[in-house]
Design a protein around this motif. Sequence first.
Motif, short mmCIF file in Angstrom:
data_model
loop_
_atom_site.label_atom_id
_atom_site.label_comp_id
_atom_site.label_asym_id
_atom_site.label_seq_id
_atom_site.Cartn_x
_atom_site.Cartn_y
_atom_site.Cartn_z
N ARG A 244 82.97 51.26 70.51
CA ARG A 244 82.49 49.89 70.35
C ARG A 244 81.41 49.74 69.29
NH1 ARG A 244 81.43 48.85 76.76
NH2 ARG A 244 83.45 47.94 77.30
N LYS A 245 80.64 50.80 69.09
CA LYS A 245 79.46 50.63 68.24
C LYS A 245 79.13 51.94 67.56
CE LYS A 245 75.37 48.63 67.13
NZ LYS A 245 74.31 48.09 67.96
N VAL B 56 76.23 53.63 64.88
CA VAL B 56 74.99 53.54 64.10
C VAL B 56 74.88 54.84 63.31
CG1 VAL B 56 72.50 53.27 64.14
CG2 VAL B 56 73.90 52.11 65.86
N VAL C 186 73.35 48.13 55.84
CA VAL C 186 74.68 47.53 55.85
C VAL C 186 75.14 47.27 57.28
CG1 VAL C 186 77.02 47.73 54.90
CG2 VAL C 186 75.15 49.02 53.84
N LEU C 187 75.59 46.04 57.52
CA LEU C 187 76.29 45.75 58.78
C LEU C 187 77.76 46.10 58.58
CD1 LEU C 187 74.77 42.20 59.55
CD2 LEU C 187 73.93 44.45 60.30
N LEU C 188 78.35 46.72 59.60
CA LEU C 188 79.72 47.19 59.47
C LEU C 188 80.61 46.60 60.54
CD1 LEU C 188 79.05 51.03 59.09
CD2 LEU C 188 79.47 49.40 57.23
N ARG C 189 81.88 46.42 60.17
CA ARG C 189 82.90 46.18 61.18
C ARG C 189 84.04 47.16 60.93
NH1 ARG C 189 83.01 39.67 62.42
NH2 ARG C 189 80.94 39.65 63.40
N ARG D 216 81.59 47.44 66.04
CA ARG D 216 80.49 47.00 65.19
C ARG D 216 79.71 48.22 64.74
NH1 ARG D 216 83.71 42.88 65.76
NH2 ARG D 216 82.65 40.89 65.97
N GLY D 217 78.96 48.03 63.64
CA GLY D 217 78.18 49.17 63.20
C GLY D 217 77.05 48.80 62.27
N VAL D 218 76.18 49.76 62.08
CA VAL D 218 75.07 49.65 61.13
C VAL D 218 75.01 50.95 60.34
CG1 VAL D 218 72.58 49.41 60.85
CG2 VAL D 218 73.75 48.16 62.67
N LEU E 51 80.98 42.59 73.25
CA LEU E 51 81.89 43.73 73.17
C LEU E 51 82.52 44.09 74.50
CD1 LEU E 51 79.98 45.77 70.45
CD2 LEU E 51 82.19 44.63 70.23
N ASN F 157 73.08 43.13 65.62
CA ASN F 157 72.55 43.91 64.51
C ASN F 157 72.07 42.94 63.45
OD1 ASN F 157 73.53 46.44 65.70
ND2 ASN F 157 75.53 45.49 65.33
N LEU G 66 69.94 42.31 59.72
CA LEU G 66 69.20 42.69 58.51
C LEU G 66 67.98 41.78 58.41
CD1 LEU G 66 72.18 42.97 55.97
CD2 LEU G 66 71.20 44.78 57.42
#
Lengths: 390, 390, 390, 390
Positions: free
Chosen positions: A161-162, A164, A240-243, A249-251, B228, B239, B241
């Motif tokens: 799910r996540k 980092v 950076v925010l990630l998908r 989701r991610g960072v 989620l 998240n 910035l």
Amino acid sequence: MNRKLRMGMVGGGKDAFIGAVHRIAANMDGLVELVCGAFSINPEIAQESGKALFIPENRIYLTYEEMMEKERLLPEDERMDFVTIVTPNFVHYAPAKLALESGFHVVIEKPMTFTLEEAKELKAIVERTGKLLCLTHTYSGYPMVKQAKAMIKDGVIGKVRKIVVEYPQGWLSRLSEREGNAQAAWRTDPKKSGKSGSMGDIGTHAAHLAEYVTGLQISELCADLSTLVEGRMLDDDGNVLLRFDNGARGVLIASQISAGEENALRIRVYGEKGGIDWAQEDPNNLILKLLDQPRQYIRTGNGYQAPYTLSSFATHNTRIPSGHPEGLLEAFGNIYRNFALTVSAKLNGETPTPEMLDFPQVDEGVRGMAFIDNVVASSEGAEKWTKFVV
Amino acid sequence: MNRKLRMGMVGGGKDAFIGAVHRIAANMDGLVELVCGAFSINPEIAQESGKALFIPENRIYLTYEEMMEKERLLPEDERMDFVTIVTPNFVHYAPAKLALESGFHVVIEKPMTFTLEEAKELKAIVERTGKLLCLTHTYSGYPMVKQAKAMIKDGVIGKVRKIVVEYPQGWLSRLSEREGNAQAAWRTDPKKSGKSGSMGDIGTHAAHLAEYVTGLQISELCADLSTLVEGRMLDDDGNVLLRFDNGARGVLIASQISAGEENALRIRVYGEKGGIDWAQEDPNNLILKLLDQPRQYIRTGNGYQAPYTLSSFATHNTRIPSGHPEGLLEAFGNIYRNFALTVSAKLNGETPTPEMLDFPQVDEGVRGMAFIDNVVASSEGAEKWTKFVV
Amino acid sequence: MNRKLRMGMVGGGKDAFIGAVHRIAANMDGLVELVCGAFSINPEIAQESGKALFIPENRIYLTYEEMMEKERLLPEDERMDFVTIVTPNFVHYAPAKLALESGFHVVIEKPMTFTLEEAKELKAIVERTGKLLCLTHTYSGYPMVKQAKAMIKDGVIGKVRKIVVEYPQGWLSRLSEREGNAQAAWRTDPKKSGKSGSMGDIGTHAAHLAEYVTGLQISELCADLSTLVEGRMLDDDGNVLLRFDNGARGVLIASQISAGEENALRIRVYGEKGGIDWAQEDPNNLILKLLDQPRQYIRTGNGYQAPYTLSSFATHNTRIPSGHPEGLLEAFGNIYRNFALTVSAKLNGETPTPEMLDFPQVDEGVRGMAFIDNVVASSEGAEKWTKFVV
Amino acid sequence: MNRKLRMGMVGGGKDAFIGAVHRIAANMDGLVELVCGAFSINPEIAQESGKALFIPENRIYLTYEEMMEKERLLPEDERMDFVTIVTPNFVHYAPAKLALESGFHVVIEKPMTFTLEEAKELKAIVERTGKLLCLTHTYSGYPMVKQAKAMIKDGVIGKVRKIVVEYPQGWLSRLSEREGNAQAAWRTDPKKSGKSGSMGDIGTHAAHLAEYVTGLQISELCADLSTLVEGRMLDDDGNVLLRFDNGARGVLIASQISAGEENALRIRVYGEKGGIDWAQEDPNNLILKLLDQPRQYIRTGNGYQAPYTLSSFATHNTRIPSGHPEGLLEAFGNIYRNFALTVSAKLNGETPTPEMLDFPQVDEGVRGMAFIDNVVASSEGAEKWTKFVV
């Protein structure tokens, strides 16, 4: 195979840093010997470097073109098997292309090329020549990273799910490129390093680690690149925010101005049933945090019994028993060892095992260059989300 | 002052969680005594809770309105001095308003109110009545957080460039609100909790900590809030910035689905000369990472000599010598202690010291509510940057 | 020198453990090449091991006597320079003696010999032949151990008062020697291992580390050796009170039945002004605990500025920048590297630097064997204190 | 019970240290109120201390004899229920005796008395009067210590083989008793502290912890006590070899000159199947090291599912959810809480639960004093082993 593989080197002269690391990694397991090199564009340094490495004079070359040409003409039982390229980023593509086309396998530092375009071309060359390209995303060589990957693949933490992933360093907190630091000078120079500083140098490692460990791919991102040290030519901090392609989701954080940090790459992945946590500066601990259970510290080299048995990918990449720390050089050595075992297997007409084949290759290199491009595009744009395109 | 302050409580019945924590924090230093309460809207629970707390029957109230009214009429040397409000978020504003207007100081859980509008109104009431409002941003009560703040203010790490504040929890990794978990139920219900789950519950703590420690303010943000866990009514992961008013960059992470994490609030601040690193789960270590020097582990309660002497803000908030761990309850107790010392000083006509006044007040509460609003607006919008407006 | 040193190996066949570690350590820096070996008393294993190591058939020997004899007769530019002995303890003395007397330098595993008597004789042979004997007390090869030694020598912590050195392992918690574990079998067999199990295998490492780091010598001791796993032939746990020649007190713990421990060697030294703390499983941190100051975490490979500059002994033994963990193999490699640099310097008629000469030699080997003898004598006796005699 | 217990205090004036800690511990849970005290032999300090604690003037006493006498004559619903004694060691016995004989329960600091003889007499008085004596061996109040005890009792690590308990401090690294440090002055004075410095002050804690956690008793010991700071009147460092009544081996270290250490009490217990590891400065982690499995970090306050469910003894002594650190004051509070619950249960004619009764009592006090006697006898003798006699 009944002999060591023969390695040539482009770059890595005595004034360089990463070349020495490659040589230690290649030496370690007694599977590879350095037989020749074009160690520097400075002829004097090239000569001195070669001598200090006990290379016979006739195989100390002054240019990589000369090296490829002359080595190609040596008898098969003498000429090098592969070339390691450890020059600055803008001198990756040309020698790699020439090496591949001259019949040599290639080991290359990340980021694979200077531009995404070059990366795609290199991929085409690899496919055309059938030669191997090994990209040294060092951190994927750690046994506990491989254990994390195996456990996530096995569903230990459930659907991801996540994520980092962070890579803070502090070594560019000052304007060192103006104070005679050669490493800083080329890495902050857009003509030598590429279009992003923080992302080219370390962000690509972080992105690779995230995709390698989870088996997912970044699908969208939103980036904020900044130059926080006045006078610098490239960004030195990026967030950076990630998908990801499964909806996770991610960072991603990559920073060279996180003053006081050394090389603090860390990844945390959270799934439906638990999380994993791994930090490069403490690489022999993989922390598994399952819901409803005490945390487990999974440590390199242990002969745990089922159901805790370490993955074959972890044990294949471990040299010594638990409690005897293995470090970055061993992780690096694992990449060389797997590459060498794969090359040897092919020379012997054998099929490499999945464990041997577990080293970063040209596809990862293309994604790395695409990552840089997408991050820069996002950072320069006003839109929130940028689709990750290759 | 020559007596303990008298506390009344709204909420915090025997079926609640945070009320008990407030009572321990208030009891700890012998400066406060609980004299009355409206502990529950359930009369039976209210009665039982009061009895278990040794409250005389006539001061166990069934509604907060009754409590304010009756206490107001008690003789001055008997009636409560202040009210602690530990109800769910949507029942913060009304009792706080009534308490202030009835002449009582207020201690209130974060987030301060249900909406930003309420927060602004509360601020106006505080200013009008001259009463104190203390907001329990617990984590700012830790001595090493105060030490970090003092050192940054003193320029130890130079101008701040980067802030990473993260608050991962895993307790909502399952749909616990449907499995009888009362805490989960109200905190994931937009009618009781507010417009954001992750940000209201823990993101506000993280944002407060970042601003408190650095003395900076968030000026712009770009947020990605997600739900989620399927079936949940509010976001459980966020998240963000950040950009700060001095140009610093930042990242804020607040997550309730980081499976296996407990309460892993952590802040890292990087400046021109070094960084600081503090983690709530290991609260007695403040790591100072200066350029060119070994890392320093600054630990609570030490009598370091100059130039390492701990700040008066750290020592004022420390109860026991180094090596004797202080924890969350002591941090919480520090907020009550400073609030009580300030109220007492005012009752005695004295001027509270800066150390006494160092507890979160109504302005921080307003910024917290604005933070939630801005994050939600950003997350819902397509633009990259949202200006932080109050 | 303009060539690699040539190494022969006694023991270290493919069924052994420590031989492989020695080879990695020797390979790492490209200063040594393995040219021959008598890898096993089992001819088949000897052959297979040699082939797998790419040794030409004519230099795969079946006995060490054959190896010494034949290598001695090879031309100078071909024959081996030194022999590494990695057999069980009871086969250390004879090959070492023969090698030295045949004109070869020797690298040997600890404990140096089977008995103290053999150790003293070996010392006489070393002195007579003028050859070098290098003893692989691996842990003294770590950069942060060398940093600790340098700081104590420089008076950073003042006069040493107290030393706690401990080496808990758990790998012999079961009677593994009866379950087919070959390592366990010989190490718990008094005919192969020597008169103490815990002290011969790991206690000697701990004692060496204590004396190496502090520059002090154990002068008296009081030991309690126990066999805690029923059926075992040698002690598997030992606890020793120590007194040092400057009056310092100490404790040494060596245990093979500390279930769940891996290889948890740790040393703490306390002086008048502060203490140092180093743990092998986290080898890149040296903790300095000075009175009146925050703790310092001194980390491998940093370019700290004065007065924090790392010792030349630490930096000489470091290969990569800070934050890139170095581990046991690099510590082991440092011993080989320093030995090789010293041999090369001598071959070139140069004087080795103090940094090169910093590897354990025959005197340490004699003290190690004396340590075992004194501990066993103390443990068997009824008197409290046993003078440490060599 | 439907009221708080009423506490009187002997010692603990505003110039003292430990009295304040006792008050916080007693206040914390709202079960106890301080109603009177003989806070100092200095009348002025006694008065000021009492006022600062909001004690009514008529219950601020100038001697403990006066306090016992006057309180005894107060009506039952007003007079104190128990006395807390926090004077230096040589003033423990007399007030404890008087309190017990005047009908009051007693809470007392460790070591329980000045001599073993006094301890035995106190035990007789406790038995005769039927009053409770609670000894504040604080560290046994930590939830994870109780978890360790429960797990060992349940056989999780099998039969215990080895115990290492250590308590290094550095606060007496200088001759602080001559520099105006009042704590140091009485604790290093044999007329006030007793016959051992390191063992009386902290060694007794370590010995208690070892016996508490394992359920074993020390049967033999061999001690080396030293005075390492010149000019000091009592030992400041002690190292002890231990044997336990089940045959287990052990080491106990207590040191006040381990420069740079704060309060680093740690216990490791190794059994046939695994080990446990707990350190006071990181009290919310209990490390379980089972053979063949990853290490488990068992953390305070978690709702682990079977078979990992925390012991009722751990959860009964935990106030807040996991990830919210509890510290020394909570451990101390647990002793007061259990003592108070036990007293209340008795007042109410109820039977205290085993969890309530889990606080150190007079028997532990006697063993602690015997430990000091035996260690001193061993240290002064020439024989290796001293039988532990009470």
